[in-house]
Design a protein around this motif. Structure first.
Motif, mmCIF file in Angstrom:
data_model
loop_
_atom_site.group_PDB
_atom_site.id
_atom_site.type_symbol
_atom_site.label_atom_id
_atom_site.label_comp_id
_atom_site.label_asym_id
_atom_site.label_seq_id
_atom_site.Cartn_x
_atom_site.Cartn_y
_atom_site.Cartn_z
ATOM 1 N N THR A 204 0.829 -1.216 0.000
ATOM 2 C CA THR A 204 0.000 0.000 0.000
ATOM 3 C C THR A 204 0.861 1.263 0.000
ATOM 4 O OG1 THR A 204 -0.136 0.170 2.421
ATOM 5 C CG2 THR A 204 -1.799 -1.204 1.342
ATOM 6 N N ILE A 213 -8.244 -5.736 -5.352
ATOM 7 C CA ILE A 213 -7.377 -6.323 -4.319
ATOM 8 C C ILE A 213 -8.234 -7.337 -3.564
ATOM 9 C CG2 ILE A 213 -6.080 -5.907 -2.194
ATOM 10 C CD1 ILE A 213 -5.561 -3.041 -3.219
ATOM 11 N N ASP A 215 -7.897 -9.522 -0.334
ATOM 12 C CA ASP A 215 -7.003 -9.600 0.830
ATOM 13 C C ASP A 215 -7.432 -10.756 1.735
ATOM 14 O OD1 ASP A 215 -5.056 -8.998 2.613
ATOM 15 O OD2 ASP A 215 -5.611 -6.893 2.864
ATOM 16 N N ALA A 218 -5.970 -9.352 6.065
ATOM 17 C CA ALA A 218 -5.929 -7.887 6.118
ATOM 18 C C ALA A 218 -5.653 -7.391 7.532
ATOM 19 C CB ALA A 218 -7.266 -7.329 5.655
ATOM 20 N N TYR A 225 -5.623 0.883 2.057
ATOM 21 C CA TYR A 225 -6.191 0.128 0.939
ATOM 22 C C TYR A 225 -6.743 1.068 -0.132
ATOM 23 C CZ TYR A 225 -5.543 -3.779 4.086
ATOM 24 O OH TYR A 225 -4.983 -4.698 4.922
ATOM 25 N N TYR A 235 -11.751 -3.359 -3.391
ATOM 26 C CA TYR A 235 -10.965 -4.109 -2.411
ATOM 27 C C TYR A 235 -11.936 -5.019 -1.651
ATOM 28 C CZ TYR A 235 -8.614 -5.083 2.019
ATOM 29 O OH TYR A 235 -8.085 -5.711 3.120
ATOM 30 N N THR A 244 -9.575 -3.951 11.348
ATOM 31 C CA THR A 244 -9.740 -3.644 9.917
ATOM 32 C C THR A 244 -11.176 -3.900 9.468
ATOM 33 O OG1 THR A 244 -7.433 -4.234 9.552
ATOM 34 C CG2 THR A 244 -8.812 -4.112 7.615
ATOM 35 N N ILE A 263 -14.590 -0.504 -0.935
ATOM 36 C CA ILE A 263 -13.832 -1.272 0.069
ATOM 37 C C ILE A 263 -14.845 -2.046 0.900
ATOM 38 C CG2 ILE A 263 -12.228 -1.142 2.015
ATOM 39 C CD1 ILE A 263 -10.958 1.243 0.773
#
Ligand SMILES: NC(=O)c1ccc[n+]([C@@H]2O[C@H](COP(=O)([O-])OP(=O)(O)OC[C@H]3O[C@@H](n4cnc5c(N)ncnc54)[C@H](OP(=O)(O)O)[C@@H]3O)[C@@H](O)[C@H]2O)c1
Length: 320
Positions: A204, A213, A215, A218, A225, A235, A244, A263
């Motif tokens: 990042t 992305i 993950d 994470a 992100y 993401y 997170t 995200i």
């Protein structure tokens, strides 16, 4: 039957091989004589009780005292209302919510199972369910990966990552795999175009941006992100820290509204069709299920330690 049992969270030493009652299939359930079970990071998380979400259903001690969610084996008996399989059929599947795969027999709903392809071994089939579901739903369904897109998979050298890298390459993406130093060559062998060693470089903070992305592990802030996403990039978090996860739930919608970057959490839905999608690709030679190591049931603690210590490339399988 013999089974691996634990009564408290901890290191692999808390796991014991015990004689326990064989489960009986009810209603739409199926009893399977397990031939192989694969180890997932979720087993490790449920063993050590971390992250905190691994304690859902047992804050102080595990309520379900058996681990193992991915199995392949032969149908031994069926419940009164089970119609899809008959004793003797070879099946594989995800013991979602049931667990208990690290045992000689396991029970689950028939809808969680799919027929095992004849050309695949029990070990290969057992490597599929959870890891392939994450990859299929992350790369194909949510990610909707297109030819030429830049895709980064963090945790690419593990179980879900191994399938995700191969799938993203199959769809024509330019793939970057992130994992530890020991797994760089492995990620390249799966087809990753670029690899990043997470112990030396933070993806990042290197100025590069991606369309997608995925993950698997994470632990950074949502802003990190966001930085690594192209405009209108996405993401998805498959696993990671509670901090997170909370940030994504709280700030993800705001980031989408202000920047267009998505995200989100990946919430995997158990779906045998996704497992079959992956076994079809395996049978066609387009995806290879890589089995790093095999352990007998009695050595399940060693198998979990191997994964927990960061040495697994692909999947670890328990054989009965
Ligand atoms: N979202 C859902 O609905 C859903 C459903 C099922 C499972 N899950 C979760 O999805 C995850 C699946 O994991 P898996 O079974 O594929 O695990 P795995 O086989 O252990 O693979 C994870 C890989 O990530 C690597 N890694 C660790 N820290 C990293 C970092 N900071 N950056 C990049 N890579 C890192 C690990 O390497 P090391 O060996 O160095 O640690 C390992 O190679 C689990 O967390 C599970 O709980 C989510």
């Amino acid at each position: 039957m013999k089974a691996i049992v634990y009564t408290k969270y901890g290191t692999p030493e808390v796991l014991q091989l015990k004689e326990v009652a064989r489960p009986t299939p009810r209603d739409d359930e199926v009893l399977i004589k397990v031939r192989a079970a694969s180890v997932n990071r979720s087993d490790w998380e449920n063993l050590i009780g971390k992250p905190l979400y691994a304690r859902i259903g047992g804050l102080r001690r595990p309520r379900r005292q058996m681990l193992g969610s991915d199995i392949a084996g032969r149908v031994e008996a069926i419940g009164e209302n089970a119609r899809r399989f008959r004793p003797g059929d070879e099946v594989f599947g995800l013991l979602w919510g049931y667990k208990g795969g690290f045992a000689e027999y396991a029970c689950t709903r028939e809808t969680a199972l799919a027929p095992k392809p004849g050309s695949m071994t029990f070990e290969e089939a057992a490597s599929i369910p959870q890891a392939a579901s994450i990859a299929v739903q992350g790369i194909r369904d949510k990610g909707q990966v297109q030819r030429g897109q830049k895709v980064l998979i963090s945790g690419a050298g593990g179980g879900a990552g191994m399938f995700a890298v191969q799938l993203a390459k199959l769809y024509g993406a330019e793939v970057t795999g992130v994992d530890n130093t020991l797994k760089l060559e492995f990620m390249r062998s799966l087809g990753a175009d670029h690899v990043i060693d997470y112990t030396r470089e933070d993806f990042t903070r290197n100025g590069k941006q991606y369309d997608l992305i995925l993950d698997i592990v994470a632990h950074r802030s949502v802003f990190a992100y966001k930085r690594a996403l192209r405009p209108s990039g996405s993401y998805y978090l498959a696993g990671g820290s509670v901090a997170t996860i909370l940030q994504i739930l709280l700030l993800g919608p705001w980031i989408k509204g202000t920047t267009g970057k998505k995200i989100r959490l990946l919430t995997v839905q158990p779906n045998p069709e996704d497992m079959v999608y992956m076994t079809d690709l395996c049978e066609a030679g387009k995806v290879v299920p890589v089995i790093d190591r095999r352990y007998p049931l009695s050595e399940t603690p060693e198998a979990l330690r191997h994964l927990g210590e960061g040495r697994t490339r692909g999947k670890v399988v328990i054989t009965m």
